[in-house]
Motif scaffolding. Structure first.
Motif, PDB file in Angstrom:
ATOM      1  N   LEU A 136       0.785  -1.187  -0.024  1.00  0.00           N
ATOM      2  CA  LEU A 136       0.051  -0.056  -0.035  1.00  0.00           C
ATOM      3  C   LEU A 136       0.885   1.143   0.010  1.00  0.00           C
ATOM      4  O   LEU A 136       0.534   2.238  -0.685  1.00  0.00           O
ATOM      5  CB  LEU A 136      -1.015   0.017   1.087  1.00  0.00           C
ATOM      6  N   GLY A 137       1.845   1.224   0.713  1.00  0.00           N
ATOM      7  CA  GLY A 137       2.750   2.363   0.876  1.00  0.00           C
ATOM      8  C   GLY A 137       3.397   2.571  -0.530  1.00  0.00           C
ATOM      9  O   GLY A 137       3.671   3.831  -1.041  1.00  0.00           O
ATOM     10  N   LEU A 138       3.969   1.634  -1.221  1.00  0.00           N
ATOM     11  CA  LEU A 138       4.263   1.784  -2.610  1.00  0.00           C
ATOM     12  C   LEU A 138       3.419   2.231  -3.542  1.00  0.00           C
ATOM     13  O   LEU A 138       3.616   3.307  -4.370  1.00  0.00           O
ATOM     14  CB  LEU A 138       4.833   0.435  -3.035  1.00  0.00           C
ATOM     15  N   LEU A 139       2.227   1.952  -3.489  1.00  0.00           N
ATOM     16  CA  LEU A 139       1.086   2.366  -4.652  1.00  0.00           C
ATOM     17  C   LEU A 139       0.891   3.748  -3.830  1.00  0.00           C
ATOM     18  O   LEU A 139       0.642   4.727  -5.000  1.00  0.00           O
ATOM     19  CB  LEU A 139      -0.262   1.678  -4.209  1.00  0.00           C
ATOM     20  N   LEU A 140       0.734   4.343  -2.678  1.00  0.00           N
ATOM     21  CA  LEU A 140       0.496   5.654  -2.536  1.00  0.00           C
ATOM     22  C   LEU A 140       1.619   6.623  -2.674  1.00  0.00           C
ATOM     23  O   LEU A 140       1.535   7.738  -3.305  1.00  0.00           O
ATOM     24  CB  LEU A 140       0.420   5.729  -0.827  1.00  0.00           C
ATOM     25  N   GLY A 141       2.986   6.044  -2.392  1.00  0.00           N
ATOM     26  CA  GLY A 141       4.077   6.895  -3.108  1.00  0.00           C
ATOM     27  C   GLY A 141       3.940   7.143  -4.423  1.00  0.00           C
ATOM     28  O   GLY A 141       4.561   8.178  -5.129  1.00  0.00           O
ATOM     29  N   LEU A 142       3.508   6.123  -5.414  1.00  0.00           N
ATOM     30  CA  LEU A 142       3.703   6.352  -6.669  1.00  0.00           C
ATOM     31  C   LEU A 142       2.673   7.293  -7.091  1.00  0.00           C
ATOM     32  O   LEU A 142       2.876   8.009  -7.924  1.00  0.00           O
ATOM     33  CB  LEU A 142       3.625   4.954  -7.334  1.00  0.00           C
ATOM     34  N   ALA A 143       1.562   7.139  -6.470  1.00  0.00           N
ATOM     35  CA  ALA A 143       0.563   8.254  -6.832  1.00  0.00           C
ATOM     36  C   ALA A 143       0.799   9.597  -6.361  1.00  0.00           C
ATOM     37  O   ALA A 143       0.792  10.465  -6.985  1.00  0.00           O
ATOM     38  CB  ALA A 143      -0.882   7.711  -5.949  1.00  0.00           C
ATOM     39  N   ALA A 144       1.407   9.776  -5.128  1.00  0.00           N
ATOM     40  CA  ALA A 144       1.933  11.136  -4.739  1.00  0.00           C
ATOM     41  C   ALA A 144       2.882  11.474  -5.583  1.00  0.00           C
ATOM     42  O   ALA A 144       2.770  12.849  -6.005  1.00  0.00           O
ATOM     43  CB  ALA A 144       2.532  10.919  -3.399  1.00  0.00           C
ATOM     44  N   ARG A 145       3.754  10.848  -6.182  1.00  0.00           N
ATOM     45  CA  ARG A 145       4.844  11.525  -7.117  1.00  0.00           C
ATOM     46  C   ARG A 145       4.395  11.587  -8.526  1.00  0.00           C
ATOM     47  O   ARG A 145       4.561  12.677  -9.030  1.00  0.00           O
ATOM     48  CB  ARG A 145       5.919  10.204  -7.181  1.00  0.00           C
ATOM     49  N   SER A 146       3.261  10.765  -8.938  1.00  0.00           N
ATOM     50  CA  SER A 146       2.896  10.954 -10.438  1.00  0.00           C
ATOM     51  C   SER A 146       1.951  12.027 -10.375  1.00  0.00           C
ATOM     52  O   SER A 146       1.771  12.689 -11.421  1.00  0.00           O
ATOM     53  CB  SER A 146       2.477   9.712 -10.867  1.00  0.00           C
ATOM     54  N   LEU A 147       1.142  12.106  -9.313  1.00  0.00           N
ATOM     55  CA  LEU A 147       0.158  13.097  -9.285  1.00  0.00           C
ATOM     56  C   LEU A 147       0.348  14.553  -8.693  1.00  0.00           C
ATOM     57  O   LEU A 147      -0.314  15.441  -8.465  1.00  0.00           O
ATOM     58  CB  LEU A 147      -1.195  12.679  -8.630  1.00  0.00           C
TER      59      LEU A 147
END
Length: 469
Positions: free
Chosen positions: A25-36
């Motif tokens: 979940l942290g990986l997905l949230l981190g990717l979302a925060a970076r890409s968005l």
């Protein structure tokens, strides 16, 4: 405890599963925060992770002091004379040094084969260079003079872990020598140790939240693109060397020296290694490491001495493998050719100076100490600073594994390894983080003298500890 409660606990995901879920979940949230470009999410993840790490660090100093004092006092309960106890401590330190020597040689070999610093075309971040310039680099003089604190209370207040270790060892030896006269003091430290470990146990249960923040923040901040790509070879080299030590050297020593199955070791040690990987703190992992050593058959009184000692002096990942590879990386980046004498100095620093790794900046101390010894510019630390959180995960897991393996080796040679406990497949022994299935308490007076229970210093509520020895 009611049958319904037991059933609910059996259906609850284990801590290991919770940590893996939080990792994803942290990986997905981190990717979302970076890409968005969600700065608010990045800030939230960073706050969550840093708060958890700060909470862990608060427990390290009192945990180290009480654990070492109590463990040295408990050595009397082994029923051996002072000479035998001294031999036991000396053999432990000798194995610490021997395995560190093997680890640093593997680090050097990996660095020489992978040549991680060749072709790197990045420049150090100016702000990072400036901040690192303000930090005190490691030196032999600072290390030696830093052993003795100028103020007893300042050592604890400032979190000077190495000084706290010295104070703890001297205090524990004095308590050992005073025998019954020191009984009230030892009893107080046992109680304090139980309290600290109870608090730490609560923090262990919150590990998934810490993992969520730490991993999410790392991915959101650093990503995997152009910033980290030039450092990929360095990261892979560190992970490969650590895996060689974890999956080849330690299993070989366990099989040949102690006659312990590597599969059995990893089955019992996996939850602890996983927690060490995500928490990046040997000190916070200490209670779980101690219990794992006991679950592997090590006499609890010896385990409660050797593992805390290893937390401050046995750092194969941070003090041996990483400085060796990072020094080669920095030398190649600056176009400096290391001589055979330089390599010998790197080995010497890793074996002799590993005690300097105590504390949360141990990697920095050892790396700057190594760079200073071989005459490389300290600004090179800025090159590896960006990916240090990622590298620190495998370094810490390697540290913790070594802190458990060495007590098993020494216990086997000293007749302090209980085969029945070692071979037990009890689920409570396979997972040191598992909650108890029944409310169990130690016998009355079990923690007053240490001789009646032989229980290790593990977080209250973890369940019973097997009798060993």
């Amino acid at each position: 405890m009611s049958e319904a409660t037991v059933r609910r606990r059996s259906l609850r995901p284990s801590l290991a599963i919770q940590v893996l879920a939080a990792l994803l979940l942290g990986l997905l949230l981190g990717l979302a925060a970076r890409s968005l470009e969600w700065d608010w999410l990045t800030t939230t993840l960073a706050t969550l992770g840093s708060s958890y790490v700060s909470a862990l660090q608060v427990t390290v100093v009192p945990l180290i002091f009480t654990a070492i004092v109590v463990s040295i006092a408990n050595l009397r309960d082994l029923g051996r004379g002072p000479g035998a106890v001294a031999r036991l401590g000396g053999k432990t330190l000798l194995w610490f040094a021997a395995t560190s020597l093997i680890a640093v040689l593997i680090g050097l070999a990996t660095g020489l084969l992978s040549r991680p610093g060749e072709g790197v075309a990045i420049q150090p971040d100016p702000e990072t260079v400036e901040s690192l310039a303000e930090r005190q680099p490691g030196s032999w003089l600072d290390f030696l003079t830093g052993l003795v604190p100028n103020n007893l209370f300042a050592a604890f207040a400032d979190g000077a872990v190495l000084q706290v270790v010295v104070i703890s060892v001297v205090t524990g030896i004095a308590a050992y020598a005073l025998k019954d006269k020191a009984a009230p003091f030892i009893a107080f430290n046992r109680s304090a140790l139980e309290i600290v470990q109870k608090v730490l146990w609560w923090l262990v249960l919150l590990a998934p939240l810490g993992v969520l923040g730490l991993i999410g923040r790392a991915v959101a901040t650093y990503g995997v693109g152009e910033t980290l790509a030039p450092l990929l070879r360095l990261g892979v080299s560190v992970y490969v060397a650590c895996f060689v030590v974890l999956l080849a050297v330690y299993p070989l020593l366990l099989r040949v020296v102690a006659g312990v199955s590597p599969l059995l070791f990893f089955r019992k040690a996996w939850p602890v290694l996983q927690f060490a990987f995500v928490s990046r703190s040997s000190g916070a992992t200490l209670p779980l490491s101690t219990r794992t050593a006991v679950n592997l058959g090590v006499d609890s009184r010896y385990a409660s001495f050797a593992v805390p000692l290893g937390v401050t002096t046995k750092m194969d990942g941070c003090a041996a493998i990483y400085p060796a590879i990072a020094t080669i990386f920095i030398a190649q980046f600056y176009g400096v050719t290391l001589t055979p004498t330089d390599y010998l100095l790197i080995v010497l620093v890793a074996v002799v100076g590993s005690s300097a790794t105590a504390g949360v900046t141990g990697w920095f101390t050892m790396l700057t100490l190594t760079l200073s010894t071989v005459g490389l510019p300290l600004e090179g630390v800025a090159l590896v600073f960006a990916i240090d959180p990622i590298l620190d995960m495998i370094r810490t897991a390697t540290n913790v594994a070594g802190q458990i393996v060495v007590p098993v080796l020494v216990a086997r040679s000293e007749g302090l390894l209980d085969r029945e406990t070692l071979l037990s497949r009890d689920s409570s022994l396979l997972d040191p983080t598992a909650p108890p299935l029944a409310e169990e308490t130690a016998p009355a007076g079990a923690h007053d003298g240490g001789s009646s229970s032989g229980q290790p210093p593990v977080p209250a509520g973890e369940g019973r500890s097997p009798a060993t020895g």
